[in-house]
Design a protein around this motif. Structure first.
Motif, PDB file in Angstrom:
ATOM      1  N   VAL A 197      -7.604  27.370 -22.769  1.00  0.00           N
ATOM      2  CA  VAL A 197      -7.064  28.638 -23.443  1.00  0.00           C
ATOM      3  C   VAL A 197      -5.969  29.311 -23.001  1.00  0.00           C
ATOM      4  CG1 VAL A 197      -8.044  31.189 -24.113  1.00  0.00           C
ATOM      5  CG2 VAL A 197      -9.887  29.220 -23.613  1.00  0.00           C
ATOM      6  N   ASN A 198      -5.075  29.549 -24.160  1.00  0.00           N
ATOM      7  CA  ASN A 198      -3.864  29.962 -23.803  1.00  0.00           C
ATOM      8  C   ASN A 198      -3.300  31.290 -24.366  1.00  0.00           C
ATOM      9  OD1 ASN A 198      -0.427  30.098 -24.519  1.00  0.00           O
ATOM     10  ND2 ASN A 198      -0.985  29.532 -22.416  1.00  0.00           N
ATOM     11  N   GLU A 199      -2.402  32.173 -23.977  1.00  0.00           N
ATOM     12  CA  GLU A 199      -1.852  33.146 -24.445  1.00  0.00           C
ATOM     13  C   GLU A 199      -0.357  33.360 -24.407  1.00  0.00           C
ATOM     14  OE1 GLU A 199      -4.899  37.034 -23.372  1.00  0.00           O
ATOM     15  OE2 GLU A 199      -4.288  35.652 -21.550  1.00  0.00           O
ATOM     16  N   GLN A 200       0.214  33.373 -25.805  1.00  0.00           N
ATOM     17  CA  GLN A 200       1.570  33.618 -25.564  1.00  0.00           C
ATOM     18  C   GLN A 200       2.396  32.317 -25.253  1.00  0.00           C
ATOM     19  OE1 GLN A 200       0.632  37.357 -23.534  1.00  0.00           O
ATOM     20  NE2 GLN A 200       2.312  37.987 -24.700  1.00  0.00           N
ATOM     21  N   CYS A 201       1.969  31.006 -25.390  1.00  0.00           N
ATOM     22  CA  CYS A 201       2.905  29.944 -24.803  1.00  0.00           C
ATOM     23  C   CYS A 201       4.038  29.943 -25.904  1.00  0.00           C
ATOM     24  CB  CYS A 201       2.207  28.830 -24.858  1.00  0.00           C
ATOM     25  SG  CYS A 201       1.561  27.829 -26.343  1.00  0.00           S
ATOM     26  N   LEU A 202       4.148  30.057 -27.214  1.00  0.00           N
ATOM     27  CA  LEU A 202       5.174  30.152 -27.840  1.00  0.00           C
ATOM     28  C   LEU A 202       6.368  31.289 -27.478  1.00  0.00           C
ATOM     29  CD1 LEU A 202       3.700  29.565 -31.656  1.00  0.00           C
ATOM     30  CD2 LEU A 202       5.242  28.144 -30.108  1.00  0.00           C
ATOM     31  N   GLU A 203       5.730  32.375 -27.282  1.00  0.00           N
ATOM     32  CA  GLU A 203       6.604  33.497 -26.868  1.00  0.00           C
ATOM     33  C   GLU A 203       7.424  33.220 -25.367  1.00  0.00           C
ATOM     34  OE1 GLU A 203       6.314  38.172 -25.376  1.00  0.00           O
ATOM     35  OE2 GLU A 203       4.876  37.286 -26.534  1.00  0.00           O
ATOM     36  N   TYR A 204       6.694  32.448 -24.617  1.00  0.00           N
ATOM     37  CA  TYR A 204       7.548  31.963 -23.526  1.00  0.00           C
ATOM     38  C   TYR A 204       8.016  30.780 -23.578  1.00  0.00           C
ATOM     39  CZ  TYR A 204       5.168  36.501 -21.703  1.00  0.00           C
ATOM     40  OH  TYR A 204       4.929  37.921 -21.664  1.00  0.00           O
ATOM     41  N   GLN A 205       7.802  30.046 -24.539  1.00  0.00           N
ATOM     42  CA  GLN A 205       8.526  28.636 -24.650  1.00  0.00           C
ATOM     43  C   GLN A 205       7.748  27.747 -23.855  1.00  0.00           C
ATOM     44  OE1 GLN A 205      12.680  29.108 -24.988  1.00  0.00           O
ATOM     45  NE2 GLN A 205      12.563  30.393 -26.898  1.00  0.00           N
ATOM     46  N   GLU A 206       6.694  27.692 -23.817  1.00  0.00           N
ATOM     47  CA  GLU A 206       5.918  26.897 -22.680  1.00  0.00           C
ATOM     48  C   GLU A 206       4.630  25.947 -23.344  1.00  0.00           C
ATOM     49  OE1 GLU A 206       5.279  29.571 -19.571  1.00  0.00           O
ATOM     50  OE2 GLU A 206       3.586  30.538 -20.487  1.00  0.00           O
ATOM     51  N   CYS A 207       4.569  25.724 -24.645  1.00  0.00           N
ATOM     52  CA  CYS A 207       3.450  25.278 -25.004  1.00  0.00           C
ATOM     53  C   CYS A 207       3.354  23.673 -24.838  1.00  0.00           C
ATOM     54  CB  CYS A 207       3.537  25.471 -26.699  1.00  0.00           C
ATOM     55  SG  CYS A 207       3.075  27.153 -27.083  1.00  0.00           S
ATOM     56  N   ASP A 208       4.399  23.079 -24.570  1.00  0.00           N
ATOM     57  CA  ASP A 208       4.496  21.545 -24.198  1.00  0.00           C
ATOM     58  C   ASP A 208       3.719  21.406 -22.943  1.00  0.00           C
ATOM     59  OD1 ASP A 208       6.121  21.455 -26.513  1.00  0.00           O
ATOM     60  OD2 ASP A 208       7.819  20.562 -25.670  1.00  0.00           O
ATOM     61  N   ALA A 209       3.655  22.483 -22.224  1.00  0.00           N
ATOM     62  CA  ALA A 209       2.825  22.170 -21.029  1.00  0.00           C
ATOM     63  C   ALA A 209       1.374  21.822 -21.151  1.00  0.00           C
ATOM     64  CB  ALA A 209       2.966  23.383 -20.054  1.00  0.00           C
ATOM     65  N   LEU A 210       0.835  22.208 -22.322  1.00  0.00           N
ATOM     66  CA  LEU A 210      -0.670  22.364 -22.763  1.00  0.00           C
ATOM     67  C   LEU A 210      -0.798  20.904 -23.341  1.00  0.00           C
ATOM     68  CD1 LEU A 210      -0.615  25.734 -24.101  1.00  0.00           C
ATOM     69  CD2 LEU A 210      -2.398  24.955 -22.474  1.00  0.00           C
ATOM     70  N   LEU A 211       0.124  20.096 -23.887  1.00  0.00           N
ATOM     71  CA  LEU A 211      -0.167  18.577 -24.665  1.00  0.00           C
ATOM     72  C   LEU A 211      -1.010  17.786 -23.756  1.00  0.00           C
ATOM     73  CD1 LEU A 211       3.491  18.324 -26.186  1.00  0.00           C
ATOM     74  CD2 LEU A 211       1.302  19.073 -27.448  1.00  0.00           C
ATOM     75  N   PRO A 212      -0.990  17.864 -22.509  1.00  0.00           N
ATOM     76  CA  PRO A 212      -2.092  16.894 -21.965  1.00  0.00           C
ATOM     77  C   PRO A 212      -3.551  17.103 -22.376  1.00  0.00           C
ATOM     78  CG  PRO A 212      -0.378  17.580 -20.442  1.00  0.00           C
ATOM     79  CD  PRO A 212      -0.354  18.226 -21.571  1.00  0.00           C
ATOM     80  N   PHE A 213      -3.923  18.336 -22.829  1.00  0.00           N
ATOM     81  CA  PHE A 213      -5.150  18.481 -23.398  1.00  0.00           C
ATOM     82  C   PHE A 213      -5.295  17.867 -24.664  1.00  0.00           C
ATOM     83  CE2 PHE A 213      -5.443  21.612 -20.072  1.00  0.00           C
ATOM     84  CZ  PHE A 213      -6.802  21.684 -19.726  1.00  0.00           C
ATOM     85  N   ILE A 214      -4.168  17.987 -25.634  1.00  0.00           N
ATOM     86  CA  ILE A 214      -4.344  17.522 -27.019  1.00  0.00           C
ATOM     87  C   ILE A 214      -4.401  15.923 -26.721  1.00  0.00           C
ATOM     88  CG2 ILE A 214      -3.170  17.448 -29.117  1.00  0.00           C
ATOM     89  CD1 ILE A 214      -4.007  19.940 -28.586  1.00  0.00           C
ATOM     90  N   GLN A 215      -3.521  15.446 -25.867  1.00  0.00           N
ATOM     91  CA  GLN A 215      -3.511  14.005 -25.531  1.00  0.00           C
ATOM     92  C   GLN A 215      -4.885  13.468 -25.398  1.00  0.00           C
ATOM     93  OE1 GLN A 215      -0.484  13.668 -22.714  1.00  0.00           O
ATOM     94  NE2 GLN A 215       1.039  14.040 -24.440  1.00  0.00           N
ATOM     95  N   GLN A 216      -5.946  14.134 -24.686  1.00  0.00           N
ATOM     96  CA  GLN A 216      -7.190  13.783 -24.370  1.00  0.00           C
ATOM     97  C   GLN A 216      -8.229  14.169 -25.495  1.00  0.00           C
ATOM     98  OE1 GLN A 216      -8.629  14.548 -20.460  1.00  0.00           O
ATOM     99  NE2 GLN A 216      -6.855  13.701 -19.556  1.00  0.00           N
ATOM    100  N   ASN A 217      -7.520  14.727 -26.660  1.00  0.00           N
ATOM    101  CA  ASN A 217      -8.420  15.215 -27.990  1.00  0.00           C
ATOM    102  C   ASN A 217      -9.343  16.359 -27.330  1.00  0.00           C
ATOM    103  OD1 ASN A 217      -9.265  15.432 -30.508  1.00  0.00           O
ATOM    104  ND2 ASN A 217     -11.077  13.873 -30.093  1.00  0.00           N
ATOM    105  N   LYS A 218      -8.576  17.350 -26.492  1.00  0.00           N
ATOM    106  CA  LYS A 218      -9.381  18.470 -26.092  1.00  0.00           C
ATOM    107  C   LYS A 218      -8.803  19.704 -26.724  1.00  0.00           C
ATOM    108  CE  LYS A 218     -10.655  16.679 -21.468  1.00  0.00           C
ATOM    109  NZ  LYS A 218     -10.627  16.815 -19.838  1.00  0.00           N
TER     110      LYS A 218
END
Length: 258
Positions: A197-218
């Motif tokens: 669960v993430n708040e404001q990763c686009l605003e702070y330009q840090e969304c790429d840090a969350l990609l490991p969850f997507i890579q595990q289909n989470k």
């Protein structure tokens, strides 16, 4: 003695074991791109056509959770794990020495010393309450105190230990559990948690840090509070479950990327 009982005994004595030994086989696992809605205040608006609702653990009655599940929805129950809110009725046992500095912009809420075992007991009881109410998962908030002016000399490893304990408690009770923000710990904790669960990763330009969850289909359940020009472009490209919501989180949906 059965393995689950050994691990539960360890949890009660607050010894943390690797999560891979306690992950629940039957717990809900939201996949990348799962539609959701987040509401923590006001009369719950259940009219959105989504799979997951993230709602307040204390304010949402068990009957309402059951009613949403009967409509085919999954219910994730929110609570703050790393801070104390002075209006909650389960905080009397937390010692004053474990209550730290106020959170910015959140009156009545203060950081907790996540090394204190009474804090652990309180959060374990909150996860038990989620199971008793029938929640499908939990959303423990403020699990990044080590990065904030909490009033305590918390380290990244203090935070990893506490966050992993929360995940273990949830999985013992066959609840899924999300990692809230705490982006710097994702490499260590992505295997321990079922979604982010993430708040404001686009605003702070840090969304790429969350990609490991997507890579595990989470699922990455993502919220922005200000309109961004590339809001849905990024969400759709990376399978984020992205919402634009008012800061009050009162049931209004300003925009959804689905």
């Amino acid at each position: 003695m059965p393995l689950a009982r050994i691990i539960l005994s360890a949890l009660l004595s607050f010894t943390v074991y690797p999560l891979t030994t306690v992950a629940a086989d039957n717990g809900y696992q939201p996949s990348a791109g799962t539609p959701w809605q987040l509401q923590l205040q006001g009369i719950l608006n259940t009219r959105y056509d989504v799979v997951v609702y993230d709602v307040d653990l204390f304010d949402t009655p068990a009957a309402q959770i059951k009613a949403m599940q009967q409509q085919g929805r999954k219910v994730i129950c929110y609570f703050s794990a790393g801070s104390v809110e002075d209006w909650r009725d389960d905080i009397a046992a937390i010692p004053k020495s474990a209550i730290g500095k106020p959170l910015d912009d959140w009156p009545g809420e203060r950081w907790l010393d996540i090394r204190d075992k009474q804090v652990w007991r309180t959060m374990q009881n909150r996860i038990k309450l989620a199971a008793q109410k029938g929640c499908d998962g939990v959303d423990p908030d403020n699990v990044d105190g080590y990065q904030n002016a909490s009033g305590f000399a918390l380290t990244a490893q203090d935070q990893v230990k506490f966050n992993r304990f929360l995940a273990q408690c949830a999985h013992i009770l066959e609840l899924s559990v999300g990692l809230k923000n705490s982006l710097g710990l994702i490499p260590e904790l992505v295997n321990d948690f079922d979604f982010a669960v993430n708040e404001q990763c686009l605003e702070y330009q840090e969304c790429d840090a969350l990609l490991p969850f997507i890579q595990q289909n989470k699922a990455v359940f993502h919220v922005e509070y200000q309109q961004r020009p590339n809001l849905c472009q990024y969400a759709n490209q990376h399978q984020f479950s992205t919402l634009l919501l008012p800061l009050k989180l009162d049931g209004r949906l300003l925009q959804g990327c689905r």
